[in-house]
Each structure stands twice: as structure tokens, then as C-alpha cells.
Design a protein around this motif. Structure first.
Motif, PDB file in Angstrom:
ATOM      1  N   ALA A   1       1.091  16.356  -5.814  1.00 28.06           N
ATOM      2  CA  ALA A   1       0.647  16.002  -4.471  1.00 28.06           C
ATOM      3  C   ALA A   1       1.759  15.202  -3.804  1.00 28.06           C
ATOM      4  N   VAL A   2       2.039  15.524  -2.563  1.00 31.09           N
ATOM      5  CA  VAL A   2       3.001  14.764  -1.765  1.00 31.09           C
ATOM      6  C   VAL A   2       2.186  13.996  -0.741  1.00 31.09           C
ATOM      7  N   VAL A   3       2.325  12.683  -0.777  1.00 29.86           N
ATOM      8  CA  VAL A   3       1.529  11.815   0.091  1.00 29.86           C
ATOM      9  C   VAL A   3       2.459  11.054   1.022  1.00 29.86           C
ATOM     10  N   LEU A   4       2.176  11.122   2.320  1.00 26.19           N
ATOM     11  CA  LEU A   4       2.932  10.363   3.315  1.00 26.19           C
ATOM     12  C   LEU A   4       1.967   9.395   3.987  1.00 26.19           C
ATOM     13  N   VAL A   5       2.404   8.159   4.134  1.00 28.42           N
ATOM     14  CA  VAL A   5       1.549   7.120   4.705  1.00 28.42           C
ATOM     15  C   VAL A   5       2.314   6.401   5.803  1.00 28.42           C
ATOM     16  N   ASP A   6       1.673   6.244   6.940  1.00 24.57           N
ATOM     17  CA  ASP A   6       2.201   5.457   8.040  1.00 24.57           C
ATOM     18  C   ASP A   6       1.128   4.428   8.378  1.00 24.57           C
ATOM     19  N   LEU A   7       1.488   3.151   8.360  1.00 24.59           N
ATOM     20  CA  LEU A   7       0.496   2.102   8.582  1.00 24.59           C
ATOM     21  C   LEU A   7       0.092   2.052  10.054  1.00 24.59           C
ATOM     22  N   ASP A   8      -1.201   2.235  10.323  1.00 26.49           N
ATOM     23  CA  ASP A   8      -1.712   2.151  11.692  1.00 26.49           C
ATOM     24  C   ASP A   8      -1.664   0.713  12.172  1.00 26.49           C
ATOM     25  N   GLY A   9      -1.250   0.522  13.414  1.00 27.15           N
ATOM     26  CA  GLY A   9      -1.278  -0.804  14.025  1.00 27.15           C
ATOM     27  C   GLY A   9      -0.193  -1.750  13.538  1.00 27.15           C
ATOM     28  N   PHE A  10       0.815  -1.228  12.876  1.00 30.31           N
ATOM     29  CA  PHE A  10       1.850  -2.112  12.324  1.00 30.31           C
ATOM     30  C   PHE A  10       2.632  -2.823  13.426  1.00 30.31           C
ATOM     31  N   LYS A  11       2.995  -2.104  14.486  1.00 34.42           N
ATOM     32  CA  LYS A  11       3.750  -2.725  15.575  1.00 34.42           C
ATOM     33  C   LYS A  11       2.926  -3.827  16.231  1.00 34.42           C
ATOM     34  N   ALA A  12       1.653  -3.576  16.430  1.00 33.75           N
ATOM     35  CA  ALA A  12       0.778  -4.588  17.029  1.00 33.75           C
ATOM     36  C   ALA A  12       0.675  -5.821  16.124  1.00 33.75           C
ATOM     37  N   LEU A  13       0.615  -5.601  14.816  1.00 29.38           N
ATOM     38  CA  LEU A  13       0.573  -6.719  13.863  1.00 29.38           C
ATOM     39  C   LEU A  13       1.846  -7.557  13.990  1.00 29.38           C
ATOM     40  N   ASN A  14       2.996  -6.889  13.996  1.00 31.43           N
ATOM     41  CA  ASN A  14       4.274  -7.588  14.150  1.00 31.43           C
ATOM     42  C   ASN A  14       4.348  -8.338  15.473  1.00 31.43           C
ATOM     43  N   ASP A  15       3.934  -7.687  16.556  1.00 29.91           N
ATOM     44  CA  ASP A  15       4.018  -8.296  17.883  1.00 29.91           C
ATOM     45  C   ASP A  15       3.061  -9.468  18.038  1.00 29.91           C
ATOM     46  N   THR A  16       1.897  -9.370  17.421  1.00 29.37           N
ATOM     47  CA  THR A  16       0.876 -10.414  17.565  1.00 29.37           C
ATOM     48  C   THR A  16       1.107 -11.594  16.624  1.00 29.37           C
ATOM     49  N   PHE A  17       1.389 -11.304  15.359  1.00 31.11           N
ATOM     50  CA  PHE A  17       1.450 -12.363  14.351  1.00 31.11           C
ATOM     51  C   PHE A  17       2.860 -12.653  13.840  1.00 31.11           C
ATOM     52  N   GLY A  18       3.843 -11.865  14.275  1.00 33.64           N
ATOM     53  CA  GLY A  18       5.227 -12.114  13.881  1.00 33.64           C
ATOM     54  C   GLY A  18       5.678 -11.266  12.705  1.00 33.64           C
ATOM     55  N   HIS A  19       6.997 -11.268  12.518  1.00 35.10           N
ATOM     56  CA  HIS A  19       7.595 -10.428  11.478  1.00 35.10           C
ATOM     57  C   HIS A  19       7.207 -10.864  10.067  1.00 35.10           C
ATOM     58  N   ALA A  20       6.930 -12.136   9.879  1.00 41.58           N
ATOM     59  CA  ALA A  20       6.517 -12.583   8.540  1.00 41.58           C
ATOM     60  C   ALA A  20       5.193 -11.921   8.147  1.00 41.58           C
ATOM     61  N   ALA A  21       4.295 -11.775   9.106  1.00 38.06           N
ATOM     62  CA  ALA A  21       3.028 -11.094   8.830  1.00 38.06           C
ATOM     63  C   ALA A  21       3.277  -9.616   8.557  1.00 38.06           C
ATOM     64  N   GLY A  22       4.184  -8.998   9.327  1.00 39.61           N
ATOM     65  CA  GLY A  22       4.537  -7.605   9.090  1.00 39.61           C
ATOM     66  C   GLY A  22       5.157  -7.409   7.717  1.00 39.61           C
ATOM     67  N   ASP A  23       6.035  -8.345   7.334  1.00 41.64           N
ATOM     68  CA  ASP A  23       6.640  -8.276   6.002  1.00 41.64           C
ATOM     69  C   ASP A  23       5.575  -8.363   4.918  1.00 41.64           C
ATOM     70  N   GLU A  24       4.605  -9.223   5.117  1.00 40.11           N
ATOM     71  CA  GLU A  24       3.527  -9.350   4.131  1.00 40.11           C
ATOM     72  C   GLU A  24       2.695  -8.071   4.065  1.00 40.11           C
ATOM     73  N   ALA A  25       2.495  -7.419   5.207  1.00 41.01           N
ATOM     74  CA  ALA A  25       1.765  -6.142   5.219  1.00 41.01           C
ATOM     75  C   ALA A  25       2.542  -5.084   4.432  1.00 41.01           C
ATOM     76  N   ILE A  26       3.870  -5.086   4.572  1.00 43.73           N
ATOM     77  CA  ILE A  26       4.700  -4.133   3.820  1.00 43.73           C
ATOM     78  C   ILE A  26       4.593  -4.427   2.322  1.00 43.73           C
ATOM     79  N   ARG A  27       4.725  -5.710   1.954  1.00 40.21           N
ATOM     80  CA  ARG A  27       4.631  -6.076   0.533  1.00 40.21           C
ATOM     81  C   ARG A  27       3.258  -5.720  -0.037  1.00 40.21           C
ATOM     82  N   ALA A  28       2.193  -6.028   0.707  1.00 40.05           N
ATOM     83  CA  ALA A  28       0.836  -5.737   0.237  1.00 40.05           C
ATOM     84  C   ALA A  28       0.618  -4.230   0.105  1.00 40.05           C
ATOM     85  N   SER A  29       1.125  -3.463   1.039  1.00 39.49           N
ATOM     86  CA  SER A  29       0.981  -2.010   0.986  1.00 39.49           C
ATOM     87  C   SER A  29       1.735  -1.435  -0.209  1.00 39.49           C
ATOM     88  N   ALA A  30       2.942  -1.929  -0.449  1.00 37.67           N
ATOM     89  CA  ALA A  30       3.728  -1.459  -1.600  1.00 37.67           C
ATOM     90  C   ALA A  30       3.024  -1.808  -2.904  1.00 37.67           C
TER      91      ALA A  30
END
Length: 142
Positions: A60-89
Motif C-alpha cells: 500500500a502506498v499512503v500519502l498524507v497531507d495535514l489539513d489546516g497546517f497553515k492555519a495552525l502555523n499562522d495562528t499558534f506559530g511555527h513552534a506549534a507547527g513543528d510540534e504537529a510535525i513531530r506528533a504526526s511523525a
């Protein structure tokens, strides 16, 4: 004979140094092939591994794009976006931990990919449900 011993004793530290240097270089090259934020493979090494896996197995080939990631970064800052990336990984790694031979990567930004060998095609819905649950689970950012 003493000249030979002198040369060998002089070359020993040099050879040892090259051995340590080689080990250090292999570790650095491996680190360069991994995304520093997520710890997952980057695009090029992932594509090589995925290609080999797909040539040998049904997968199976799975591709994932996080919904609302730009809004998360814009609203809560890049540190929150980085944490979303780490949590997703981490969620992706956890979901694939028992899937022998699976390979996962962060392709860039908020995009992830995985190739997972499937012994039986009927297991695909369970795999996808598990991945969906892993990616949609809430995470805490402080």
C-alpha cells in the motif's frame, strides 16, 4: 624488523583514526538522509527504498497531507507547527511499528508518505483505519 615495527606502530593510530572517521561519516550521512524535525526519511532515500519495496512486494502506498497546517502555523506559530510535525511523525512510526518492511518519510512541509507491504490485500482497510486514527488523534502543545 625494527623498522617494520616502527612503521606499524606509527600507522596504527592513523588507521584507527580513519576507522573512527569512517564511522563518523556514515553516521553523518545517515543523519543527512533523515528529516531533522520528524526523524523520518527525506524524499530521495524514501524513494529509493520505496522503489525496491514495490518491486518485490504487494504494498500500500499512503500519502498524507495535514489539513489546516497553515492555519495552525499562522495562528499558534511555527513552534506549534513543528510540534504537529513531530506528533504526526511519531503517530506514523507507531502505526507502522509492527509492519515489517514498511518505510515512511516526510516529503516536505506537512506531507508524509509510507509504503507498507501487504501480505493479504484484505488487510488494507485495517491498515488505513489504523493510520487514520493515528493521524487524527489530538496532540498537546504547550
Amino acid at each position: 624488523m625494527t623498522d617494520l615495527l616502527t612503521m606499524v606502530s606509527a600507522a596504527g593510530p592513523l588507521a584507527g583514526g580513519w576507522g573512527v572517521h569512517g564511522l563518523w561519516m556514515r553516521r553523518r550521512l545517515s543523519a543527512a538522509r533523515r528529516d531533522p524535525l520528524s526523524g523520518l526519511w527525506t524524499r530521495a532515500p524514501f524513494e529509493r527504498r520505496a522503489s525496491r519495496l514495490l518491486a518485490r512486494h504487494h504494498a500500500a502506498v499512503v500519502l498524507v497531507d495535514l489539513d489546516g497546517f497553515k492555519a495552525l502555523n499562522d495562528t499558534f506559530g511555527h513552534a506549534a507547527g513543528d510540534e504537529a510535525i513531530r506528533a504526526s511523525a511519531a503517530s506514523l512510526n507507531d502505526a507502522l511499528a509492527e509492519k515489517r518492511g514498511a518505510v515512511a518519510a516526510r516529503l516536505g512541509g506537512d506531507e508524509f508518505a509510507a509504503v507498507v507491504p501487504l501480505e493479504e490485500p484484505f488487510t488494507l482497510p485495517w491498515l488505513l483505519n489504523g493510520l487514520h486514527g493515528a493521524f487524527t488523534a489530538p496532540f498537546t502543545y504547550r
